[in-house]
Structures are given as structure tokens and as C-alpha cells.
Motif scaffolding. Sequence first.
Motif, short mmCIF file in Angstrom:
data_model
loop_
_atom_site.label_atom_id
_atom_site.label_comp_id
_atom_site.label_asym_id
_atom_site.label_seq_id
_atom_site.Cartn_x
_atom_site.Cartn_y
_atom_site.Cartn_z
N MET A 1 2.07 2.86 -77.04
CA MET A 1 3.27 3.02 -77.85
C MET A 1 4.20 4.02 -77.19
N SER A 2 4.33 3.95 -75.91
CA SER A 2 5.10 4.97 -75.19
C SER A 2 5.93 4.34 -74.08
N ARG A 3 6.68 5.18 -73.40
CA ARG A 3 7.43 4.72 -72.23
C ARG A 3 6.49 4.16 -71.16
N LYS B 1 2.78 14.87 -71.22
CA LYS B 1 3.39 13.62 -71.68
C LYS B 1 2.91 12.46 -70.82
N VAL B 2 2.92 11.27 -71.40
CA VAL B 2 2.69 10.04 -70.65
C VAL B 2 4.02 9.32 -70.54
N PRO B 3 4.16 8.45 -69.54
CA PRO B 3 3.19 8.01 -68.56
C PRO B 3 3.12 8.93 -67.34
N ALA C 1 2.43 -7.70 -69.46
CA ALA C 1 2.36 -6.26 -69.74
C ALA C 1 2.44 -6.01 -71.25
N ALA C 2 3.37 -6.71 -71.90
CA ALA C 2 3.53 -6.51 -73.35
C ALA C 2 2.25 -6.92 -74.08
N GLU C 3 1.65 -8.01 -73.62
CA GLU C 3 0.43 -8.49 -74.28
C GLU C 3 -0.71 -7.49 -74.10
N ILE C 4 -0.84 -6.95 -72.89
CA ILE C 4 -1.91 -5.96 -72.64
C ILE C 4 -1.71 -4.75 -73.55
N ASP C 5 -0.48 -4.23 -73.59
CA ASP C 5 -0.24 -3.03 -74.41
C ASP C 5 -0.40 -3.33 -75.90
N LYS D 1 -6.47 0.69 -80.20
CA LYS D 1 -7.40 1.63 -79.56
C LYS D 1 -6.77 3.01 -79.32
N ALA D 2 -5.48 3.13 -79.54
CA ALA D 2 -4.81 4.40 -79.24
C ALA D 2 -3.88 4.79 -80.37
N ALA D 3 -3.92 6.06 -80.73
CA ALA D 3 -3.04 6.53 -81.81
C ALA D 3 -1.82 7.21 -81.21
#
Length: 207
Positions: free
Chosen positions: A10-12, A52-54, A195-199, A205-207
Amino acid sequence: MELVFYTNPMSRGRIVRWMLEEIGYPYRTELLDLSSGATKTAEYLAINPMGKVPAIRYGGTVVTETAAIVTYLADVFPEAGLAPLSTDLHRGAYFRWLFFGAGPLEAAITNKRFGFTVPPDKTGFCGYGNYQAVMDMMEYAVTQSPYLAGERFSAADIYCGAMLGFGLRFDLVEKRPCFEKYWARISTRPAALRAAEIDDTLLPKAA
Ligand SMILES: N[C@@H](CCC(=O)N[C@@H](CS)C(=O)NCC(=O)O)C(=O)O
């Protein structure tokens, strides 16, 4: 050489994932929660002191900042054809829009999100002028040629395009037909969809 990708779905980081999928070089994803302090551990602060990510690590090279990461990857993997060569005249437009994206466009969208507006008598002191000026400049950018750096899709389209796509989705970018058409053109690329599907799959799995 190992390529590690530190991200949250949910990030850049979604922009970098798109870039990685375009390149096709194998990479390992390290998922970091944004709410549990995972980006503020000593281990991760050694990668990005901003917490920060990424971020990516390619061999011994660490790169943070989304725009820097996509620019770096485009140069390190030239066979992907995502950056005009230094001898190519389109390199000027390529850098122009990458920097415009990471500076004025990012600032204007972020400020819009938080409700900040530039006082009318201060636009000359503000690097991006005001929100309207940035929208007009991006309209100019996407209507000059099929892609930002000319006839060929490049990393500049990934960075600026993803910003526009995010902005259109969350009402932070005006729904001008030229933006909608440009976004439809680039977001349907197989790597963008992958990429969108993977994320999206990683979201739970990630908050
Ligand atoms: N300028 C940085 C911004 C990175 C950024 O703000 N990342 C956010 C997610 S989109 C983050 O990691 N937030 C968690 C935090 O700051 O604790 C870039 O372009 O990569």
C-alpha cells in the motif's frame, strides 16, 4: 547479483514493483508493515535512515526514493529499453519529466491530499507554482507525444504515470480526458497489470 526489494503493497513501492516487472530481473521482496514499526528497526534504518519504503539493494548498492530507484534500475538494466541512451536526444525529455514528477507533481498531489493550497500571492516562491499550473503542465506533457520521452515508453512514464493514476483514483488529479487516456494506455501493459496483481495479493499480509 541479488536484488532485494523492500516494500509495502500500500505504498509508493507499487511504482517500483511495476518497474521491476518491466525489467524482468529476478528479485526478492521484503514486506514491511507500516504500522508495526517494521520500517523503524535498526536493521531497516541502516537501509533507509528515513524509515520509509520503498528501497532496493542490488548487490552492495542501496537506493531509496522511488524516482531514484526507477531511474537507477533503467540505467542498470539497459536491455529493458526503459531509458533513452545518453546519446539519444530524448534523454532530455526523459529527465525533464522524471524530475518534474518527483518534484512539482509529487508535491502538488501530496499538498492537495492534505488540503494545503499555495496562497495566490506566493506562487512565484513555490517551486510548483500551484496545483492548477502542475495539472496544466502535465496536460502539456501527455499530449506532446504518446509517451513522455517521445514515441517510446520509459521509466518516466512509470513514475509520472503511476502518480497520475493514483491521483485519478483518489480524486487528487483532475479527471481530464488526456490524463484518463494516457493512464489507460500505460496501465494496461502486462508488467503493470502483473505488478498490481502481485501487490493486491500481498495486501492482506501487510498492514
Ligand atoms: N520520498 C519517498 C517517500 C517514501 C514514503 O513516504 N513512503 C511511505 C509509504 S508511501 C512510508 O514508508 N511511510 C511509512 C513511514 O513513514 O513511517 C519516495 O519517493 O520513495
